[in-house]
Motif scaffolding. Sequence first.
Motif, PDB file in Angstrom:
ATOM      1  N   GLN A   6      74.982  25.031  99.888  1.00  0.00           N
ATOM      2  CA  GLN A   6      75.586  26.183  99.218  1.00  0.00           C
ATOM      3  C   GLN A   6      74.627  26.871  98.246  1.00  0.00           C
ATOM      4  O   GLN A   6      74.892  27.990  97.796  1.00  0.00           O
ATOM      5  CB  GLN A   6      76.846  25.758  98.457  1.00  0.00           C
ATOM      6  N   SER A  31      72.021  21.432  97.647  1.00  0.00           N
ATOM      7  CA  SER A  31      73.075  21.428  98.667  1.00  0.00           C
ATOM      8  C   SER A  31      72.982  22.716  99.483  1.00  0.00           C
ATOM      9  O   SER A  31      72.375  23.705  99.054  1.00  0.00           O
ATOM     10  CB  SER A  31      74.445  21.317  98.011  1.00  0.00           C
ATOM     11  N   PRO A  64      77.932  24.851  95.003  1.00  0.00           N
ATOM     12  CA  PRO A  64      76.497  24.658  94.819  1.00  0.00           C
ATOM     13  C   PRO A  64      76.215  23.402  93.995  1.00  0.00           C
ATOM     14  O   PRO A  64      76.767  23.240  92.905  1.00  0.00           O
ATOM     15  CB  PRO A  64      76.052  25.919  94.069  1.00  0.00           C
ATOM     16  N   ASP A  85      82.134  21.680  98.659  1.00  0.00           N
ATOM     17  CA  ASP A  85      81.751  23.030  99.086  1.00  0.00           C
ATOM     18  C   ASP A  85      81.426  23.926  97.893  1.00  0.00           C
ATOM     19  O   ASP A  85      81.865  25.072  97.808  1.00  0.00           O
ATOM     20  CB  ASP A  85      82.853  23.664  99.943  1.00  0.00           C
TER      21      ASP A  85
END
Length: 258
Positions: free
Chosen positions: A225, A223, A141, A139
């Motif tokens: 994030q 991703s 970047p 969780d």
Amino acid sequence: MKIATYNVNGVNGRLPVLLRWLEETQPDVVCLQELKAPQEKFPEQAIRDAGYNAIWHGQKSWNGVAILARDTEIKELRRGLPGDEEDTQSRYIEALINGVVIGCLYLPNGNPAPGPKLEYKLQWFERLTTHAAQLLTYDVPVILTGDFNVMPTELDVYKPERWVDDALFRPEVRAAFKNLVDQGWTDAIRTLYPTETIYTFWDYFRNAYGRNAGLRIDHFLLSPQVSGRLKSAGVDRDVRGWEKTSDHGPVWIELAGE
């Protein structure tokens, strides 16, 4: 934050090209592939004089990856892709820079195919996909970028009918790339330019650059994030036309915010 990836095709032989490009474009982070230099022969001082810190994973004559950061600390997280302790090829390095995990990769070519080189490529792809899935669980970047040696679709290759048996375009290789992306990664270039012809590589032969007979094989995967911060992306195509240059052009993205 501007992040670039560039297969330099020999960091020492192409050093004047690399330094000129760094000076003209000043990306914040650069991922390099195909250094073709052992660990002790990486041009660290020249890179430092250009304003960049660097970490690198070298190998004599072949492969090699590096991450550069302009006036910024690089925290190395990993060198080498997990999953095969006997794999000695220098194809992956990972770092934390400004709160973003960046994985720089040089995926195997796989030719001639079929054969052991294609098998190695597919095995490496499996290891990358497993590691990528692990990165998504943190969780944070994450950006995976580099020379993937894959044209994902027919839009990514000049005259695709000529490439059907090539390891860069075989169905099982494209399926492996799709399987990776489908974990939840965003293909930055295709997200911003879903229907445009964009290439990142032009062969030295048959005037490929002049005819724009290219391939898109250098990619940015983001991703969830970090994908929402994507502002712009492009290819510094003109660099491919410079004297004594690589057969790849630098590819870059810009992210909003810190």
